[in-house]
Design an enzyme around this catalytic site. Structure first.
Site, PDB file in Angstrom:
ATOM      1  N   LYS A 161       0.860  -1.177   0.000  1.00 35.60           N
ATOM      2  CA  LYS A 161       0.000   0.000   0.000  1.00 35.60           C
ATOM      3  C   LYS A 161       0.894   1.224   0.000  1.00 35.60           C
ATOM      4  O   LYS A 161       2.071   1.140   0.395  1.00 35.60           O
ATOM      5  CB  LYS A 161      -0.867  -0.001   1.264  1.00 35.60           C
ATOM      6  CG  LYS A 161      -2.104   0.852   1.175  1.00 35.60           C
ATOM      7  CD  LYS A 161      -3.284   0.107   0.579  1.00 35.60           C
ATOM      8  CE  LYS A 161      -4.478   0.998   0.433  1.00 35.60           C
ATOM      9  NZ  LYS A 161      -5.620   0.297  -0.162  1.00 35.60           N
ATOM     10  N   ASP A 165      -6.956   4.329  -4.608  1.00 36.47           N
ATOM     11  CA  ASP A 165      -7.607   4.195  -3.295  1.00 36.47           C
ATOM     12  C   ASP A 165      -8.247   5.552  -2.971  1.00 36.47           C
ATOM     13  O   ASP A 165      -8.412   6.383  -3.867  1.00 36.47           O
ATOM     14  CB  ASP A 165      -6.610   3.742  -2.213  1.00 36.47           C
ATOM     15  CG  ASP A 165      -7.321   3.291  -0.933  1.00 36.47           C
ATOM     16  OD1 ASP A 165      -8.200   2.421  -1.020  1.00 36.47           O
ATOM     17  OD2 ASP A 165      -7.039   3.835   0.137  1.00 36.47           O
ATOM     18  N   THR A 201     -15.715  -3.617  -6.778  1.00 38.02           N
ATOM     19  CA  THR A 201     -15.729  -3.631  -5.312  1.00 38.02           C
ATOM     20  C   THR A 201     -17.179  -3.627  -4.821  1.00 38.02           C
ATOM     21  O   THR A 201     -17.551  -4.360  -3.890  1.00 38.02           O
ATOM     22  CB  THR A 201     -14.986  -2.399  -4.743  1.00 38.02           C
ATOM     23  OG1 THR A 201     -13.678  -2.374  -5.300  1.00 38.02           O
ATOM     24  CG2 THR A 201     -14.891  -2.465  -3.229  1.00 38.02           C
ATOM     25  N   GLY A 237     -19.627   7.246  -1.532  1.00 40.18           N
ATOM     26  CA  GLY A 237     -18.630   7.652  -2.519  1.00 40.18           C
ATOM     27  C   GLY A 237     -18.653   6.703  -3.699  1.00 40.18           C
ATOM     28  O   GLY A 237     -19.701   6.170  -4.082  1.00 40.18           O
ATOM     29  N   ALA A 245     -15.407  -0.851   3.394  1.00 40.28           N
ATOM     30  CA  ALA A 245     -14.338  -0.024   3.975  1.00 40.28           C
ATOM     31  C   ALA A 245     -13.183  -0.897   4.465  1.00 40.28           C
ATOM     32  O   ALA A 245     -13.414  -1.964   5.048  1.00 40.28           O
ATOM     33  CB  ALA A 245     -14.885   0.817   5.118  1.00 40.28           C
TER      34      ALA A 245
HETATM   35  P1  NAI Z   1     -14.683   7.505  -1.618  1.00 42.48           P
HETATM   36  O1  NAI Z   1     -13.673   8.461  -1.091  1.00 42.48           O
HETATM   37  O2  NAI Z   1     -15.133   7.618  -3.033  1.00 42.48           O
HETATM   38  O3  NAI Z   1     -16.007   7.561  -0.704  1.00 42.48           O
HETATM   39  C1  NAI Z   1     -15.998   7.588   0.670  1.00 42.48           C
HETATM   40  C2  NAI Z   1     -17.251   8.340   1.098  1.00 42.48           C
HETATM   41  O4  NAI Z   1     -17.397   8.214   2.502  1.00 42.48           O
HETATM   42  C3  NAI Z   1     -17.191   9.845   0.786  1.00 42.48           C
HETATM   43  O5  NAI Z   1     -18.387  10.218   0.130  1.00 42.48           O
HETATM   44  C4  NAI Z   1     -17.061  10.489   2.166  1.00 42.48           C
HETATM   45  O6  NAI Z   1     -17.695  11.761   2.226  1.00 42.48           O
HETATM   46  C5  NAI Z   1     -17.784   9.479   3.039  1.00 42.48           C
HETATM   47  N1  NAI Z   1     -17.399   9.498   4.435  1.00 42.48           N
HETATM   48  C6  NAI Z   1     -16.157   9.570   4.985  1.00 42.48           C
HETATM   49  N2  NAI Z   1     -16.226   9.488   6.333  1.00 42.48           N
HETATM   50  C7  NAI Z   1     -17.537   9.345   6.641  1.00 42.48           C
HETATM   51  C8  NAI Z   1     -18.259   9.202   7.841  1.00 42.48           C
HETATM   52  N3  NAI Z   1     -17.652   9.223   9.027  1.00 42.48           N
HETATM   53  N4  NAI Z   1     -19.598   9.086   7.779  1.00 42.48           N
HETATM   54  C9  NAI Z   1     -20.247   9.096   6.582  1.00 42.48           C
HETATM   55  N5  NAI Z   1     -19.625   9.214   5.412  1.00 42.48           N
HETATM   56  C10 NAI Z   1     -18.292   9.350   5.434  1.00 42.48           C
HETATM   57  O7  NAI Z   1     -14.095   6.053  -1.290  1.00 42.48           O
HETATM   58  P2  NAI Z   1     -14.467   4.672  -1.978  1.00 42.48           P
HETATM   59  O8  NAI Z   1     -13.581   4.438  -3.129  1.00 42.48           O
HETATM   60  O9  NAI Z   1     -15.943   4.593  -2.171  1.00 42.48           O
HETATM   61  O10 NAI Z   1     -14.014   3.642  -0.838  1.00 42.48           O
HETATM   62  C11 NAI Z   1     -14.745   3.502   0.356  1.00 42.48           C
HETATM   63  C12 NAI Z   1     -14.004   2.567   1.294  1.00 42.48           C
HETATM   64  O11 NAI Z   1     -13.831   1.311   0.663  1.00 42.48           O
HETATM   65  C13 NAI Z   1     -12.604   3.027   1.702  1.00 42.48           C
HETATM   66  O12 NAI Z   1     -12.339   2.605   3.018  1.00 42.48           O
HETATM   67  C14 NAI Z   1     -11.712   2.283   0.733  1.00 42.48           C
HETATM   68  O13 NAI Z   1     -10.400   2.089   1.270  1.00 42.48           O
HETATM   69  C15 NAI Z   1     -12.456   0.972   0.623  1.00 42.48           C
HETATM   70  N6  NAI Z   1     -12.194   0.262  -0.616  1.00 42.48           N
HETATM   71  C16 NAI Z   1     -12.425   0.871  -1.817  1.00 42.48           C
HETATM   72  C17 NAI Z   1     -12.165   0.199  -2.991  1.00 42.48           C
HETATM   73  C18 NAI Z   1     -12.477   0.792  -4.326  1.00 42.48           C
HETATM   74  O14 NAI Z   1     -12.535   0.041  -5.312  1.00 42.48           O
HETATM   75  N7  NAI Z   1     -12.721   2.092  -4.422  1.00 42.48           N
HETATM   76  C19 NAI Z   1     -11.590  -1.162  -2.976  1.00 42.48           C
HETATM   77  C20 NAI Z   1     -11.495  -1.751  -1.645  1.00 42.48           C
HETATM   78  C21 NAI Z   1     -11.755  -1.036  -0.512  1.00 42.48           C
END
Ligand code: NAI
Length: 370
Positions: free
Chosen positions: A87, A121, A155, A187, A265
């Protein structure tokens, strides 16, 4: 110091027990501050996303990248991607991301000679990966048509399959129809997961720190929108953490009002012991590094000799359901947490590869938690 035209990278290796290589990288012109962490390459080169985040200090960034990279080793071992775990993080408020920073980071990856392969990520988009990819070949998930592109769709599909698996285990039916699912974070992944769940008949409760995102999904799917601080305590069948890590902790455990936890997550548990508490509270937990493997599966297919094939990526992502059902059985049979069962199986695969164990199939008859 490694000089490279107009950029002057400084790579400083940090010794961390249990990790193959941890490198702190700085570059003064762009003000890059980054850590690349290679946890384990027993099963292949270490593939893992780049997280761009405004960590308050170096130690916080280091703790995050160490934990995330270890999770990637287990994730890839269980998803059978033929890859190891790594990572990287850039310590930066993503609003101040610049091409120069991404360029310097891309050049830095080259110094690891292919043992680390970078992907997306949090706060790192396909466009950012494209830019990094102009300076290193050790990158996947680019936007061109031979690449796998944005992993979020896969995902989200894997997470949907994981929700089906927890329901199958609890109710003997994997249908989400009529079930209430609470999604934290809308997100890239959470918003697509909401689509899949809605069209399969689930009732949604949603939240996001960004009220515009919550409002959009709420209106689109008639979902109940709640304040971010209230999502944990919502009465639901499945709580789906799709935001940041550490959401299951000593404070939140007693507030949970769900039958299962199944979300994408990374690092959902503040501590591995929290998984045992979930078991005691009769909440079925789909280990984060298993259910969220769709993205890594998708990008790993890009590295196949035959090139990227979305059908193959879909087939493998679909199997997350079967892997989870297997893990639930192992955990039940051995009276351990699902998290411990997943780590034990991943470690078994690593030991099998280095010749310390024999037939991986016999694992299911001779299981000993490690
Ligand atoms: P992203 O950054 O697009 O979306 C995350 C969302 O969560 C944002 O809209 C943000 O405003 C919201 N957020 C953050 N903290 C919050 C809270 N306390 N309460 C409510 N909403 C909150 O990220 P993405 O790509 O959707 O990834 C989400 C999770 O999944 C992360 O932990 C990431 O590491 C994990 N992940 C993502 C992958 C991918 O393909 N994008 C693959 C594997 C894991």
């Amino acid at each position: 110091m490694k000089t490279d035209n107009e950029i002057s990278l400084v790579l400083e290796e940090i010794e961390v027990q249990g990790y193959e290589k941890v490198v702190y990288i700085t570059e003064k012109n762009s003000q890059l501050k980054s850590i690349i962490c290679i946890h384990n390459t027993t099963l292949g080169p270490a593939l893992g996303g780049l997280r761009i985040y405004p960590y308050s200090n170096f130690d916080e960034a280091l703790a995050d990248v160490l934990r995330l990279s270890e999770g990637m080793t287990y994730k890839s071992a269980l998803a059978e991607t033929g890859l190891g775990g790594g990572k990287s993080v850039i310590i930066l408020d993503p609003r101040y991301k610049t091409n120069q920073i991404l360029k310097a980071f891309g050049k830095a990856i080259n110094h690891l000679s292919g043992s680390y392969i970078c992907a997306e990520d949090v706060n790192c988009s396909v466009e950012d990966i494209d830019l990094i990819g102009q300076h290193t070949s050790h990158v996947v998930g680019l936007s061109h048509n031979k690449s796998s592109g944005n992993p979020a769709l896969f995902t989200a599909w894997g997470t949907f399959r994981g929700i089906q698996a927890v329901l199958q285990s609890l109710d003997n039916s994997n249908s989400v129809e009529g079930k209430t699912i609470a999604i934290q974070g809308l997100g890239s992944v959470g918003s697509i997961l909401a689509d899949f769940l809605f069209w399969h008949g689930a009732h949604l409760i949603v939240t996001d720190l960004d009220p515009v995102r919550a409002e959009r999904i709420g209106r689109k799917y008639g979902a109940k929108i709640v304040d971010p601080k209230d999502i944990i305590s919502q009465k639901c069948d499945v709580f789906s953490p799709c935001a940041m890590g550490g959401v299951i902790n000593q404070n939140s455990l007693s507030s949970l009002n769900c039958r299962a936890i199944a979300g994408c997550a990374n690092n959902q548990l503040a501590s591995p012991q929290d998984a045992m508490q979930l078991k005691k509270n009769q909440i079925l937990y789909a280990p984060d590094f298993v259910i969220s493997a769709g993205g890594i599966i998708n990008v790993s297919i890009e590295l196949n000799k035959e090139g990227y094939n979305p059908i193959r990526a879909h087939e493998k992502t679909h199997r997350i359901y079967d892997i989870l059902l297997q893990l639930f059985q192992i955990a039940e049979k051995n009276q351990i947490s699902t998290h411990d069962a997943a780590i034990a199986l991943a470690n078994y695969r690593l030991q099998y590869k280095i010749g310390k164990r024999k037939d991986p199939i016999s694992y299911f008859e001779t299981f000993q938690p490690c």
